[in-house]
Design an enzyme around this catalytic site. Structure first.
Site, PDB file in Angstrom:
ATOM      1  N   ASN A   1      14.849  -4.026  -0.060  1.00 58.01           N
ATOM      2  CA  ASN A   1      15.387  -3.540   1.220  1.00 58.01           C
ATOM      3  C   ASN A   1      15.819  -4.695   2.101  1.00 58.01           C
ATOM      4  O   ASN A   1      16.909  -4.673   2.684  1.00 58.01           O
ATOM      5  CB  ASN A   1      14.312  -2.743   1.970  1.00 58.01           C
TER       6      ASN A   1
ATOM      7  N   ASP B   1      17.883   2.742  -1.108  1.00 57.97           N
ATOM      8  CA  ASP B   1      17.905   4.190  -1.437  1.00 57.97           C
ATOM      9  C   ASP B   1      18.568   4.426  -2.795  1.00 57.97           C
ATOM     10  O   ASP B   1      18.121   5.266  -3.576  1.00 57.97           O
ATOM     11  CB  ASP B   1      18.691   4.970  -0.368  1.00 57.97           C
TER      12      ASP B   1
ATOM     13  N   GLU C   1       8.199   4.309  -2.454  1.00 53.32           N
ATOM     14  CA  GLU C   1       8.784   3.772  -3.693  1.00 53.32           C
ATOM     15  C   GLU C   1       7.826   4.025  -4.853  1.00 53.32           C
ATOM     16  O   GLU C   1       7.745   3.272  -5.806  1.00 53.32           O
ATOM     17  CB  GLU C   1       9.184   2.309  -3.522  1.00 53.32           C
TER      18      GLU C   1
HETATM   19  N1  LIG Z   1      15.281   2.177   1.057  1.00 52.21           N
HETATM   20  C1  LIG Z   1      14.125   2.837   1.137  1.00 52.21           C
HETATM   21  N2  LIG Z   1      12.980   2.150   1.252  1.00 52.21           N
HETATM   22  C2  LIG Z   1      11.828   2.820   1.320  1.00 52.21           C
HETATM   23  C3  LIG Z   1      11.757   4.222   1.272  1.00 52.21           C
HETATM   24  N3  LIG Z   1      10.456   4.595   1.358  1.00 52.21           N
HETATM   25  C4  LIG Z   1       9.732   3.473   1.444  1.00 52.21           C
HETATM   26  N4  LIG Z   1      10.551   2.389   1.408  1.00 52.21           N
HETATM   27  C5  LIG Z   1      10.209   0.980   1.538  1.00 52.21           C
HETATM   28  O1  LIG Z   1       9.403   0.563   0.479  1.00 52.21           O
HETATM   29  C6  LIG Z   1       8.794  -0.661   0.894  1.00 52.21           C
HETATM   30  C7  LIG Z   1       7.407  -0.695   0.337  1.00 52.21           C
HETATM   31  O2  LIG Z   1       6.889  -1.921   0.693  1.00 52.21           O
HETATM   32  P1  LIG Z   1       5.415  -2.355   0.353  1.00 52.21           P
HETATM   33  O3  LIG Z   1       4.494  -1.197   0.460  1.00 52.21           O
HETATM   34  O4  LIG Z   1       5.137  -3.570   1.207  1.00 52.21           O
HETATM   35  O5  LIG Z   1       5.438  -2.722  -1.143  1.00 52.21           O
HETATM   36  P2  LIG Z   1       6.364  -3.657  -2.016  1.00 52.21           P
HETATM   37  O6  LIG Z   1       7.269  -4.521  -1.213  1.00 52.21           O
HETATM   38  O7  LIG Z   1       7.032  -2.770  -3.012  1.00 52.21           O
HETATM   39  O8  LIG Z   1       5.320  -4.588  -2.693  1.00 52.21           O
HETATM   40  P3  LIG Z   1       4.319  -4.239  -3.873  1.00 52.21           P
HETATM   41  O9  LIG Z   1       4.180  -2.740  -3.922  1.00 52.21           O
HETATM   42  O10 LIG Z   1       3.058  -4.907  -3.498  1.00 52.21           O
HETATM   43  O11 LIG Z   1       4.910  -4.797  -5.114  1.00 52.21           O
HETATM   44  C8  LIG Z   1       8.832  -0.682   2.423  1.00 52.21           C
HETATM   45  O12 LIG Z   1       9.727  -1.709   2.828  1.00 52.21           O
HETATM   46  C9  LIG Z   1       9.393   0.669   2.778  1.00 52.21           C
HETATM   47  O13 LIG Z   1      10.230   0.628   3.922  1.00 52.21           O
HETATM   48  C10 LIG Z   1      13.000   4.943   1.177  1.00 52.21           C
HETATM   49  O14 LIG Z   1      13.052   6.178   1.151  1.00 52.21           O
HETATM   50  N5  LIG Z   1      14.146   4.209   1.107  1.00 52.21           N
END
Ligand SMILES: Nc1nc2c(ncn2[C@@H]2O[C@H](COP(=O)(O)OP(=O)(O)OP(=O)(O)O)[C@@H](O)[C@H]2O)c(=O)[nH]1
Length: 331
Positions: free
Chosen positions: A213, A222, A248
């Site tokens: 992101n 997305d 995610e």
């Molecule tokens: N684009 C998008 N991003 C999302 C959505 N739902 C959640 N996210 C993003 O997913 C990211 C999850 O971040 P973290 O929980 O820090 O986890 P990560 O960066 O994947 O790190 P690890 O899980 O530890 O590998 C966040 O930046 C959320 O904003 C969505 O519907 N769309």
């Protein structure tokens, strides 16, 4: 009475103790927990913390959904309540009408009885006419009541049909994730609770998705989520079910033993690593998507929450060990 400051401090304390990201959902969960407003939620959280006093984001999200709910689901519940109320109104209308009909029948019986008892010559024409007039009056009343009933039934039927359609649509919407088209967390909870016997659960979380992101923007993020969801949809068969579990994170439920689920999880990991999305504006490619996966087998039904907890722990173990791997529970 506890001060708001006190509650706030405790909430932050729990957020940091269980190392949950400070999302509004996590904050709400712990806030309601420390304010002890919802005993059911407190009991469920305590159960989820279990002996090892741990709570991962997946369990937290599950608890949030189950106890603090989402708006679309509440709409569905409200519609169900309206349908119930209408059903009750209908049955009371029918009850009233049955009573009216019974009264009319007994009045008719009386009048006919009286008419039958009249002997020729023993009664004046006026009296006879009176009886006939009363009969006509009763019949008119009954006719009015029947017409009223018919109108009420017709409008109730229209209302029932309208509510049924709204309910079906609302149910459908409440169980589907808008972005990916996969079934959502609510659908997952319902499905797991409805299943019986032993099932396997694959919990998959995209790695470093925040970086995706941050680097390419939320819109492209997305697109990556959609592409990963497509891989999942194409992958599930033989009664296995795919869900967007939250953010995610994705889930696959299957009636297979752990060894089979583990192999499938490995296939899924490879499929996700093939996800590639191109930014149409810049031509930039987003690839190298990896996923960490936890796999567990356990009882479905009411005890399903424990299965989620187990898979969640394995998922975090996979993250801890360096990501991009499958971690099945040990049997
Ligand atoms: N684009 C998008 N991003 C999302 C959505 N739902 C959640 N996210 C993003 O997913 C990211 C999850 O971040 P973290 O929980 O820090 O986890 P990560 O960066 O994947 O790190 P690890 O899980 O530890 O590998 C966040 O930046 C959320 O904003 C969505 O519907 N769309």
């Amino acid at each position: 009475m506890r001060s708001v400051y006190d509650l706030f401090k405790k909430t932050l304390g729990l957020l940091s103790k269980y190392r949950l990201p400070p999302t509004p959902e996590h904050y709400a969960l712990w806030y309601v927990y420390v304010s002890e407003e919802n005993p059911e939620l407190n009991a469920a959280v305590d159960q989820s913390l279990g002996k090892d006093d741990q709570l991962g984001p997946s369990s937290a999200a599950l608890l949030f959904q189950a106890h603090l709910g989402d708006a679309r689901w509440r709409d569905t519940q409200a519609l169900t309540a309206s349908l119930d109320a209408l059903g009750q109104e209908l049955s009371s209308t029918l009850h009233d009408t049955r009573q009216d009909t019974a009264q009319f029948q007994s009045a008719l019986r009386d009048r006919f009885g009286r008419l039958g008892g009249i002997e020729e010559g023993s009664v004046s024409l006026d009296l006879l006419l009176d009886e006939v007039r009363n009969l006509v009056k009763d019949a008119k009343l009954m006719e009015g009541s029947a017409e009223h009933l018919q109108n009420r039934l017709q409008s109730a039927e229209d209302e029932v049909n309208r509510l049924r359609e709204a309910l079906a649509k609302s149910r459908e919407e409440a169980l589907v994730d808008v972005l990916t088209g996969l079934r959502n967390r609510r659908a997952f909870d319902m499905e797991l609770e409805a299943m019986d016997g032993s099932v396997s659960l694959i919990l998959l979380d995209l790695d470093h998705f925040k970086t995706v992101n941050d680097t390419y923007g939320h819109l492209l993020g997305d697109q990556v989520l959609k592409a990963a969801a497509r891989q999942l949809s194409g992958f599930v068969r033989d009664g296995a079910l795919a869900f967007r579990f939250g953010g995610e994170e994705f889930a696959v439920l299957m009636k297979e033993p752990l060894a089979v689920a583990r192999r499938k999880a490995e296939t899924l990991r490879i499929l996700v690593s093939k996800v590639s999305v191109t930014d149409r504006r810049t031509g930039q490619k987003v690839g190298n998507i990896t996923a960490s996966i936890g796999v567990a087998e356990g009882a479905a039904g009411k005890q399903g929450l424990q299965l989620v907890g187990m898979a969640d722990k394995q998922l975090y173990e996979a993250k801890r060990l360096g990501r991009n791997r499958v971690m099945p529970m040990s049997l």
